[in-house]
Design an enzyme around this catalytic site. Sequence first.
Site, PDB file in Angstrom:
ATOM      1  N   HIS A 193      -8.506   0.795  -3.792  1.00  0.00           N
ATOM      2  CA  HIS A 193      -9.357   0.595  -2.945  1.00  0.00           C
ATOM      3  C   HIS A 193     -10.100   1.850  -2.496  1.00  0.00           C
ATOM      4  CE1 HIS A 193      -9.566  -0.710   1.773  1.00  0.00           C
ATOM      5  NE2 HIS A 193     -10.621  -0.700   1.107  1.00  0.00           N
TER       6      HIS A 193
ATOM      7  N   HIS B 197      -1.258  -1.273  -4.423  1.00  0.00           N
ATOM      8  CA  HIS B 197      -2.654  -0.865  -3.656  1.00  0.00           C
ATOM      9  C   HIS B 197      -2.592   0.735  -3.233  1.00  0.00           C
ATOM     10  CE1 HIS B 197      -5.899  -2.169  -1.162  1.00  0.00           C
ATOM     11  NE2 HIS B 197      -5.534  -1.147  -0.212  1.00  0.00           N
TER      12      HIS B 197
ATOM     13  N   GLY C 298      -8.843   3.527   7.176  1.00  0.00           N
ATOM     14  CA  GLY C 298      -8.767   5.089   7.343  1.00  0.00           C
ATOM     15  C   GLY C 298      -7.036   5.288   7.717  1.00  0.00           C
ATOM     16  N   PHE C 299      -6.468   4.599   8.252  1.00  0.00           N
ATOM     17  CA  PHE C 299      -5.023   4.865   8.599  1.00  0.00           C
ATOM     18  C   PHE C 299      -4.097   3.536   8.521  1.00  0.00           C
ATOM     19  CE2 PHE C 299      -7.876   7.897  10.867  1.00  0.00           C
ATOM     20  CZ  PHE C 299      -7.120   8.953  10.436  1.00  0.00           C
ATOM     21  N   GLY C 300      -2.870   3.852   8.110  1.00  0.00           N
ATOM     22  CA  GLY C 300      -1.787   2.664   8.288  1.00  0.00           C
ATOM     23  C   GLY C 300      -1.518   2.490   9.655  1.00  0.00           C
ATOM     24  N   GLY C 301      -0.776   1.297   9.955  1.00  0.00           N
ATOM     25  CA  GLY C 301      -0.080   1.335  11.278  1.00  0.00           C
ATOM     26  C   GLY C 301      -1.044   0.940  12.325  1.00  0.00           C
TER      27      GLY C 301
ATOM     28  N   ASP D 277      -6.348  -6.899   4.187  1.00  0.00           N
ATOM     29  CA  ASP D 277      -5.799  -5.302   4.289  1.00  0.00           C
ATOM     30  C   ASP D 277      -5.696  -4.846   5.733  1.00  0.00           C
ATOM     31  OD1 ASP D 277      -5.129  -2.851   3.882  1.00  0.00           O
ATOM     32  OD2 ASP D 277      -6.585  -2.300   2.522  1.00  0.00           O
ATOM     33  N   GLY D 278      -4.721  -4.685   6.373  1.00  0.00           N
ATOM     34  CA  GLY D 278      -4.504  -3.908   7.672  1.00  0.00           C
ATOM     35  C   GLY D 278      -3.825  -4.857   8.687  1.00  0.00           C
ATOM     36  N   GLY D 279      -2.568  -4.342   9.066  1.00  0.00           N
ATOM     37  CA  GLY D 279      -1.588  -4.925  10.372  1.00  0.00           C
ATOM     38  C   GLY D 279      -1.197  -6.117   9.896  1.00  0.00           C
TER      39      GLY D 279
ATOM     40  N   MET E 220      -9.096   7.829  -0.018  1.00  0.00           N
ATOM     41  CA  MET E 220      -9.855   8.031   0.978  1.00  0.00           C
ATOM     42  C   MET E 220     -10.776   9.396   0.744  1.00  0.00           C
ATOM     43  SD  MET E 220      -7.589   6.937   4.012  1.00  0.00           S
ATOM     44  CE  MET E 220      -6.688   5.347   4.199  1.00  0.00           C
TER      45      MET E 220
ATOM     46  N   ASP F 282      -4.778   3.412  -1.979  1.00  0.00           N
ATOM     47  CA  ASP F 282      -5.951   3.757  -0.796  1.00  0.00           C
ATOM     48  C   ASP F 282      -6.479   4.872  -0.979  1.00  0.00           C
ATOM     49  OD1 ASP F 282      -6.041   1.095   0.901  1.00  0.00           O
ATOM     50  OD2 ASP F 282      -3.891   1.882   1.279  1.00  0.00           O
TER      51      ASP F 282
ATOM     52  N   MET G 195     -11.146  -6.365   5.402  1.00  0.00           N
ATOM     53  CA  MET G 195     -10.561  -5.165   6.222  1.00  0.00           C
ATOM     54  C   MET G 195     -10.020  -5.930   7.659  1.00  0.00           C
ATOM     55  SD  MET G 195      -9.796  -2.720   4.371  1.00  0.00           S
ATOM     56  CE  MET G 195      -9.003  -1.899   5.809  1.00  0.00           C
TER      57      MET G 195
ATOM     58  N   MET H 194     -12.267   4.096  -0.449  1.00  0.00           N
ATOM     59  CA  MET H 194     -12.963   4.278   0.868  1.00  0.00           C
ATOM     60  C   MET H 194     -13.886   5.511   1.032  1.00  0.00           C
ATOM     61  SD  MET H 194      -9.721   2.815   3.155  1.00  0.00           S
ATOM     62  CE  MET H 194      -8.746   2.839   1.822  1.00  0.00           C
TER      63      MET H 194
ATOM     64  N   GLY I 145       1.336  -2.041   4.180  1.00  0.00           N
ATOM     65  CA  GLY I 145       2.024  -0.509   4.140  1.00  0.00           C
ATOM     66  C   GLY I 145       3.200  -0.510   5.076  1.00  0.00           C
TER      67      GLY I 145
ATOM     68  N   SER J 158       0.867  -1.250  -0.045  1.00  0.00           N
ATOM     69  CA  SER J 158       0.062  -0.043   0.056  1.00  0.00           C
ATOM     70  C   SER J 158       0.900   1.366   0.001  1.00  0.00           C
ATOM     71  CB  SER J 158      -0.761  -0.047   1.183  1.00  0.00           C
ATOM     72  OG  SER J 158      -1.332   1.119   1.343  1.00  0.00           O
TER      73      SER J 158
HETATM   74  C1  DX5 Z   1      -6.177   1.386   5.710  1.00  0.00           C
HETATM   75  C2  DX5 Z   1      -5.730   1.056   4.354  1.00  0.00           C
HETATM   76  C3  DX5 Z   1      -4.636  -0.056   4.298  1.00  0.00           C
HETATM   77  C4  DX5 Z   1      -3.389   0.350   5.084  1.00  0.00           C
HETATM   78  C5  DX5 Z   1      -2.664  -0.575   5.495  1.00  0.00           C
HETATM   79  O1  DX5 Z   1      -7.319   2.074   5.753  1.00  0.00           O
HETATM   80  O2  DX5 Z   1      -6.891   0.162   3.641  1.00  0.00           O
HETATM   81  O3  DX5 Z   1      -4.194  -0.302   2.800  1.00  0.00           O
HETATM   82  O4  DX5 Z   1      -2.529   1.124   4.383  1.00  0.00           O
HETATM   83  O5  DX5 Z   1      -1.717  -0.181   6.158  1.00  0.00           O
HETATM   84  P1  DX5 Z   1      -0.703  -1.172   7.271  1.00  0.00           P
HETATM   85  O6  DX5 Z   1      -0.018  -2.135   6.446  1.00  0.00           O
HETATM   86  O7  DX5 Z   1       0.143  -0.143   7.714  1.00  0.00           O
HETATM   87  O8  DX5 Z   1      -1.769  -1.511   8.239  1.00  0.00           O
HETATM   88 ZN    ZN Z   2      -6.459  -0.565   1.376  1.00  0.00          ZN
END
Ligand code: DX5
Ligand code: ZN
Length: 211
Positions: free
Chosen positions: A65, A32, A141-144, A172-174, A36, A34, A136, A67, A194, A7
Amino acid sequence: MVKIAPSILSADFARLGAEIEALEKAGADMIHIDVMDGNFVPNLTFGPALVKALRPHTSLPLDVHLMVNNPDEMVPWFASSGADIITVHFEACRHLDKTLDSIRRCGIKAGVSLNPSTPENVLPYVLDKVDQILVMSVNPGFGGQSFIENQLEKIARIKDMIGEQKIEIEVDGGINPMTASECIAAGADILVAGTSVFAGGDYQKNISALR
Ligand code: DX5
Ligand code: ZN
């Protein structure tokens, strides 16, 4: 083998073209993106002009993606900007069936995404309209953020539901090396990552660690 979709939310935005070239060299299977809207999710990121600008920098599929609330108007914008796959959220579509049809009418692949609290039983009547299902494993909304473990059960149930149909499950996520192996065991085909791909700067090593 599982596909890895980095991502670009975690990339250096000031040099995105070079970043996706580096990801392709490092063995990424798709990119990927994202999107938003500051409405469906509390964050703002990229528009179709960015997808168009990135398109010449890679031959990898661009996995967009969305959102965003009510994505119908935006689908053709992203398709004509070079998206290969557009995924919309179940929770954001008033007429999901129609929206998925409109993505395929653009000649590209269609995906549907479910937030962590959305049960998989909303999927059966759209299975013939999707190429991928995006689970999901964090709230979008956010990475990390940290991986929500109970999504593993959802992945396994969707895998069963799909059976022999040609639909890929994307998570996707974590995603880190530990949660990646849990997702693969549960039936994931594509992992979006990401933070764990960009950490430390050795993209090749990080991508291999996820596989
Ligand atoms: C979150 C995004 C993800 C995000 C994943 O809303 O859809 O694609 O970038 O980030 P990490 O890998 O840091 O969880
Ligand atoms: Zn995503």
